[in-house]
Design a protein around this motif. Structure first.
Motif, PDB file in Angstrom:
ATOM      1  N   LEU A 134       6.692 -38.371  48.044  1.00  0.00           N
ATOM      2  CA  LEU A 134       5.808 -37.751  49.049  1.00  0.00           C
ATOM      3  C   LEU A 134       5.133 -38.787  49.943  1.00  0.00           C
ATOM      4  O   LEU A 134       4.604 -39.786  49.465  1.00  0.00           O
ATOM      5  N   CYS A 156       1.970 -34.805  54.744  1.00  0.00           N
ATOM      6  CA  CYS A 156       1.890 -33.539  53.987  1.00  0.00           C
ATOM      7  C   CYS A 156       0.723 -32.681  54.460  1.00  0.00           C
ATOM      8  O   CYS A 156      -0.409 -33.164  54.586  1.00  0.00           O
ATOM      9  N   THR A 157       1.001 -31.404  54.712  1.00  0.00           N
ATOM     10  CA  THR A 157      -0.040 -30.457  55.149  1.00  0.00           C
ATOM     11  C   THR A 157      -0.509 -29.575  53.992  1.00  0.00           C
ATOM     12  O   THR A 157      -1.282 -28.644  54.202  1.00  0.00           O
ATOM     13  N   LYS A 158      -0.004 -29.841  52.779  1.00  0.00           N
ATOM     14  CA  LYS A 158      -0.358 -29.072  51.573  1.00  0.00           C
ATOM     15  C   LYS A 158      -0.005 -27.592  51.720  1.00  0.00           C
ATOM     16  O   LYS A 158      -0.722 -26.719  51.258  1.00  0.00           O
ATOM     17  N   CYS A 159       1.117 -27.319  52.390  1.00  0.00           N
ATOM     18  CA  CYS A 159       1.502 -25.918  52.625  1.00  0.00           C
ATOM     19  C   CYS A 159       2.023 -25.238  51.359  1.00  0.00           C
ATOM     20  O   CYS A 159       2.021 -24.022  51.254  1.00  0.00           O
ATOM     21  N   GLY A 160       2.535 -26.012  50.414  1.00  0.00           N
ATOM     22  CA  GLY A 160       2.997 -25.434  49.150  1.00  0.00           C
ATOM     23  C   GLY A 160       4.429 -24.938  49.139  1.00  0.00           C
ATOM     24  O   GLY A 160       4.908 -24.429  48.124  1.00  0.00           O
ATOM     25  N   CYS A 186       7.191 -26.581  49.092  1.00  0.00           N
ATOM     26  CA  CYS A 186       8.025 -27.306  48.118  1.00  0.00           C
ATOM     27  C   CYS A 186       7.805 -26.761  46.707  1.00  0.00           C
ATOM     28  O   CYS A 186       8.746 -26.662  45.910  1.00  0.00           O
ATOM     29  N   PRO A 246       0.877 -31.967  46.413  1.00  0.00           N
ATOM     30  CA  PRO A 246       1.837 -31.565  45.375  1.00  0.00           C
ATOM     31  C   PRO A 246       2.265 -32.769  44.537  1.00  0.00           C
ATOM     32  O   PRO A 246       2.232 -33.905  45.014  1.00  0.00           O
ATOM     33  N   TYR A 263       5.352 -34.063  41.537  1.00  0.00           N
ATOM     34  CA  TYR A 263       6.735 -33.785  41.135  1.00  0.00           C
ATOM     35  C   TYR A 263       6.991 -34.404  39.770  1.00  0.00           C
ATOM     36  O   TYR A 263       6.889 -35.626  39.617  1.00  0.00           O
ATOM     37  N   CYS A 306      10.757 -28.858  53.406  1.00  0.00           N
ATOM     38  CA  CYS A 306       9.433 -29.332  53.852  1.00  0.00           C
ATOM     39  C   CYS A 306       9.345 -29.313  55.381  1.00  0.00           C
ATOM     40  O   CYS A 306      10.067 -30.033  56.064  1.00  0.00           O
ATOM     41  N   PRO A 307       8.447 -28.477  55.934  1.00  0.00           N
ATOM     42  CA  PRO A 307       8.387 -28.365  57.397  1.00  0.00           C
ATOM     43  C   PRO A 307       7.776 -29.596  58.064  1.00  0.00           C
ATOM     44  O   PRO A 307       7.926 -29.796  59.263  1.00  0.00           O
ATOM     45  N   ALA A 308       7.072 -30.424  57.279  1.00  0.00           N
ATOM     46  CA  ALA A 308       6.390 -31.602  57.850  1.00  0.00           C
ATOM     47  C   ALA A 308       7.203 -32.881  57.673  1.00  0.00           C
ATOM     48  O   ALA A 308       6.726 -33.963  58.027  1.00  0.00           O
ATOM     49  N   LEU A 330       8.706 -35.346  52.741  1.00  0.00           N
ATOM     50  CA  LEU A 330       9.418 -35.766  51.525  1.00  0.00           C
ATOM     51  C   LEU A 330      10.701 -36.513  51.871  1.00  0.00           C
ATOM     52  O   LEU A 330      11.430 -36.126  52.775  1.00  0.00           O
TER      53      LEU A 330
HETATM   54  S1  SF4 Z   1       6.468 -28.636  51.682  1.00  0.00           S
HETATM   55 FE1  SF4 Z   1       5.984 -30.662  52.559  1.00  0.00          FE
HETATM   56  S2  SF4 Z   1       4.078 -30.371  53.693  1.00  0.00           S
HETATM   57 FE2  SF4 Z   1       4.313 -28.593  52.326  1.00  0.00          FE
HETATM   58  S3  SF4 Z   1       3.179 -29.196  50.459  1.00  0.00           S
HETATM   59 FE3  SF4 Z   1       5.303 -29.780  50.113  1.00  0.00          FE
HETATM   60  S4  SF4 Z   1       5.403 -31.921  50.793  1.00  0.00           S
HETATM   61 FE4  SF4 Z   1       3.514 -31.091  51.643  1.00  0.00          FE
END
Ligand code: SF4
Ligand code: SF4
Length: 344
Positions: A186, A191-195, A197, A214, A216, A231-233, A236
């Motif tokens: 990560l 990371c926007t902490k969108c969840g 993943c 998040p 892993y 992951c939209p941002a 990862l």
């Molecule tokens: S999908 Fe990407 S942006 Fe969203 S929580 Fe996981 S690592 Fe962060």
């Protein structure tokens, strides 16, 4: 017989199909009348917009039928959640993307069966794999037509015929064995902490506490790369436990094991159109990285992929995936004798 045939294309969809038909005219078919021949392709992950439309598969099916061959279209189930994890879901995705018996004029099936159990072990005898577990179609079908969308890939650098025969024929277990050296890492700044993943992880390896980044669990992670893909941002990246070259070698070993079983009765076409940075497993729009060029037909996966790299340009894939040693696929194929015999 030439080792590889390139058919340039351009214009509109009908022009593309005209080029495609010309290439089919120039290929020598290894099949007998009455043979059952599997057309292996990728019908795109749900939400993906860069997969190749079913019109090409229909052309192949038509041409096979003209030769008195009985075609069917197939793909195998995948490790990650989405629209292709189970056979039932995958067939639904195929239908939504236009890959129907009505349109294609031939059946559409799941190579490893609706429950993923229709697989066999084939001999490999290489450094990483003694055997490879793949679709039982390698025993059941009389021949194959490998139709590959040539493009980039986050772990393999590029995806073409080698990958289509390797990951594309592999059972879920074999896919996991090939991916087992890769895990996500990560970049917190992105990371926007969108969840997403966490929600998409098939093993529960990705977890998320309120307002935290998040995490892993590498003990549970199977390296399927679903989180990385979704992951939209773009937060990862693939982290290689050992060496990124191992994945390339495993990919090649599985392809070689399959090829040893099917090579004498198989044709291949790489489509150098809609060349994107990532594969058709990715949902959404993927960025294009090269202009449409045309179609390459041939008789060996390493040969058609090498020609495709030459035409698109190695720099294109180096820039899209700077840390992936994709060249290892060709070097290793040579080391294990997975090459086309020299024609006299
Ligand atoms: S999908 Fe990407 S942006 Fe969203 S929580 Fe996981 S690592 Fe962060
Ligand atoms: S954490 Fe591991 S198992 Fe979970 S989605 Fe990511 S790569 Fe796959």
């Amino acid at each position: 017989m030439s080792n590889v045939i390139f058919q340039k294309t351009g214009g509109n969809m009908e022009d593309y199909l005209t080029s495609f038909r010309s290439l089919l005219d120039r290929l020598e078919f290894p099949y007998q009348r009455g043979d059952s021949v599997g057309i292996k392709l990728h019908w795109g992950e749900i939400g993906n917009t860069s997969f190749l439309p079913p019109h090409y598969a229909r052309e192949i099916a038509n041409r096979l039928q003209e030769h008195g061959v009985k075609p069917f279209v197939f793909d195998t189930t995948v490790l990650y959640s989405g629209g292709r994890r189970t056979g039932k879901d995958s067939l639904k995705t195929a239908e939504e993307h236009g890959f129907t018996q009505d349109f294609l004029g031939c059946p559409v099936v799941i190579g490893d069966g609706l429950d993923g159990h229709d697989v066999v072990d084939v001999e490999a005898g290489f450094r990483h794999f003694e055997t490879a577990q793949v679709t039982s179609l390698v025993d059941k079908a009389d021949g194959f037509f490998i139709f590959s969308h040539f493009k980039g890939h986050l772990a393999a650098g590029f995806g073409g015929a080698i990958k289509n025969i390797s990951m594309g024929f592999a059972s879920r277990a074999q896919k996991q064995r090939m991916h087992s050296d890769a895990h996500p890492v990560l970049n917190r700044k992105k990371c926007t902490k969108c969840g997403i993943c966490v929600d998409s992880c098939p093993t529960g390896a990705a977890t998320f506490a309120d307002d935290e980044y998040p995490e892993y669990d590498l003990e549970k992670c199977i390296g399927c790369a679903q989180c990385i893909a979704l992951c939209p941002a773009y937060a990862l990246k693939v982290f290689w436990n050992t060496d990124a070259t191992i994945f390339q070698e495993k990919l090649v070993e599985t392809a070689a094991a399959v090829w040893n079983r099917i090579g004498s009765k198989t044709l291949l076409i790489n489509a150098l159109v809609k060349i994107t940075a990532e594969c058709d497993c990715m949902p959404g729009d993927n960025p294009g990285i090269a202009a449409d060029l045309g179609f390459i037909g041939g008789y060996h996966p390493v040969t058609v992929d090498r020609e495709a790299i030459k035409l698109v340009g190695a720099d294109t894939f180096n820039q899209a995936h700077p840390n992936i040693p994709w060249q290892r696929q060709f070097d290793y194929a040579g080391e294990i004798g997975f090459t086309e015999p020299i024609l006299k």
